[in-house]
Write a protein that holds these residues in place. Structure first.
Motif, PDB file in Angstrom:
ATOM      1  N   SER A  78      -7.158  -6.846  -2.163  1.00 15.74           N
ATOM      2  CA  SER A  78      -8.496  -6.288  -1.997  1.00 15.74           C
ATOM      3  C   SER A  78      -9.459  -6.751  -3.087  1.00 15.74           C
ATOM      4  O   SER A  78     -10.434  -6.059  -3.397  1.00 15.74           O
ATOM      5  CB  SER A  78      -8.414  -4.759  -2.008  1.00 15.74           C
ATOM      6  N   VAL A 124       0.832  -1.208   0.000  1.00 13.26           N
ATOM      7  CA  VAL A 124       0.000   0.000   0.000  1.00 13.26           C
ATOM      8  C   VAL A 124       0.868   1.259   0.000  1.00 13.26           C
ATOM      9  O   VAL A 124       2.053   1.220   0.334  1.00 13.26           O
ATOM     10  CB  VAL A 124      -0.944   0.015   1.224  1.00 13.26           C
ATOM     11  N   THR A 161      -8.468  -4.014   3.331  1.00 17.12           N
ATOM     12  CA  THR A 161      -7.043  -3.966   3.623  1.00 17.12           C
ATOM     13  C   THR A 161      -6.323  -5.225   3.145  1.00 17.12           C
ATOM     14  O   THR A 161      -6.785  -6.336   3.449  1.00 17.12           O
ATOM     15  CB  THR A 161      -6.820  -3.810   5.147  1.00 17.12           C
ATOM     16  N   GLU A 176      -3.939  -3.072  -2.726  1.00 12.35           N
ATOM     17  CA  GLU A 176      -5.236  -2.423  -2.542  1.00 12.35           C
ATOM     18  C   GLU A 176      -5.865  -2.037  -3.877  1.00 12.35           C
ATOM     19  O   GLU A 176      -6.939  -1.440  -3.912  1.00 12.35           O
ATOM     20  CB  GLU A 176      -5.084  -1.187  -1.649  1.00 12.35           C
TER      21      GLU A 176
END
Length: 299
Positions: free
Chosen positions: A227, A167, A294, A200
């Motif tokens: 995700s 991320v 997450t 993500e």
């Protein structure tokens, strides 16, 4: 330190220090490489695993990398190398201080598999290796400069590429278009396992991979630990059956609905073995109502 014998004949040994070793003040990356060099079992090893070198959250592993390079004649037989093999109790992945691997490629001509955990201060440099078959980067955020090195890499025998993208908060500074460019410009003619995981933007990555040159050659597609929702699942469901080369789809740890999971698992009746386990539920903030999905590994 531990030794493992694997049925394939590979002999592996893990070298690491615990917190007490480090706190006593006499153990560090420098002493760890000295311990490895002093080990009479070193010439018999085919796999070298480096765990916590002591205070990995504040001291990098450069001394270990440099020690391998400086004593290349002692390490030239190593085929599998893992630097940073530690769990969160030793050091969170985003805290692991890595190093510069630029000189390592030439020092280990027989290297077949390299795994690096942690991306803080990680430098891969110009990657040229004739024999490397597997490259894995485990991190909470993959920096652009690391991705760029892999994109330009000369790895004619690479079969497995597994990248934890992570991320933005922990170092990932790319986007779907950057990954599209990466897949277009990289050149791995023998690649059979492509893993773009822990992201993500997993739905977008599904679309990018399905439109890449590698989709017609890989046997394993790994889009796990991220995700992924029904949006990405639908793309995979509609497109993968036409690629007879794809034998395994790994999407474990995801945010798809039960219905989509059942539909993907139906692909097991065809030529694709699907792992869609570990279904997660989104988190809705009580503060602003925003929905969060997450990835598995971030900090």
């Amino acid at each position: 330190m531990s030794v493992n014998f694997i049925l394939t004949g590979k002999k592996s040994k893990t070298y690491e220090y615990d917190y007490e070793d480090y706190e006593e003040g006499n153990k560090s990356a420098e002493t760890l490489v000295e311990d490895i060099l002093a080990d009479p079992e070193l010439p018999e090893l085919t796999e070298l695993v480096i765990g916590d070198w002591g205070g990995a959250w504040e001291d990098d592993c450069q001394a270990i990398i440099d020690g391998i390079v400086e004593h290349a004649d002692r390490f030239s037989h190593i085929e599998h190398l893992f630097i940073g093999d530690m769990d969160y109790e030793s050091c969170e992945v985003s805290w692991i201080m890595q190093g510069d691997y630029s000189r390592l490629w030439a020092a280990l001509p027989k290297l077949k598999a390299l795994t690096v955990k942690g991306s803080t201060d990680l430098v891969l440099g110009e990657i040229r290796h004739e024999n490397l078959e597997e490259l894995t980067i485990i991190c909470g955020g993959l920096p652009e400069e690391v991705l760029a090195s892999i994109q330009e890499a000369h790895l004619p025998n690479l079969k497995k590429l597994l990248l934890y993208l992570g991320v933005e908060d922990y170092g990932f500074d790319g986007d779907p278009e950057r990954i599209r460019t990466f897949l277009e410009k990289s050149n791995f003619p023998k690649l059979t396992y492509l893993g773009l995981t822990d992201s993500e933007i997993q739905d977008e990555l599904a679309e990018v991979v399905l439109n890449s040159k590698y989709i017609s050659q890989i046997k394993t597609l790994d889009l796990s630990m991220g995700s992924l929702t029904d949006q990405g699942g639908k793309l995979l469901l509609e497109n993968l059956p036409s690629y007879k080369n794809v034998e395994i789809l790994d999407v474990h740890y995801h945010y798809m609905s039960e219905e989509m999971v059942r539909k993907l698992e139906d692909l097991n009746r065809l030529h694709i073995a699907v792992d869609a386990s570990e279904r997660e539920k989104p988190y809705t903030s009580s503060y602003d109502g925003e929905v969060y999905r997450t990835p598995m590994l971030t900090e």
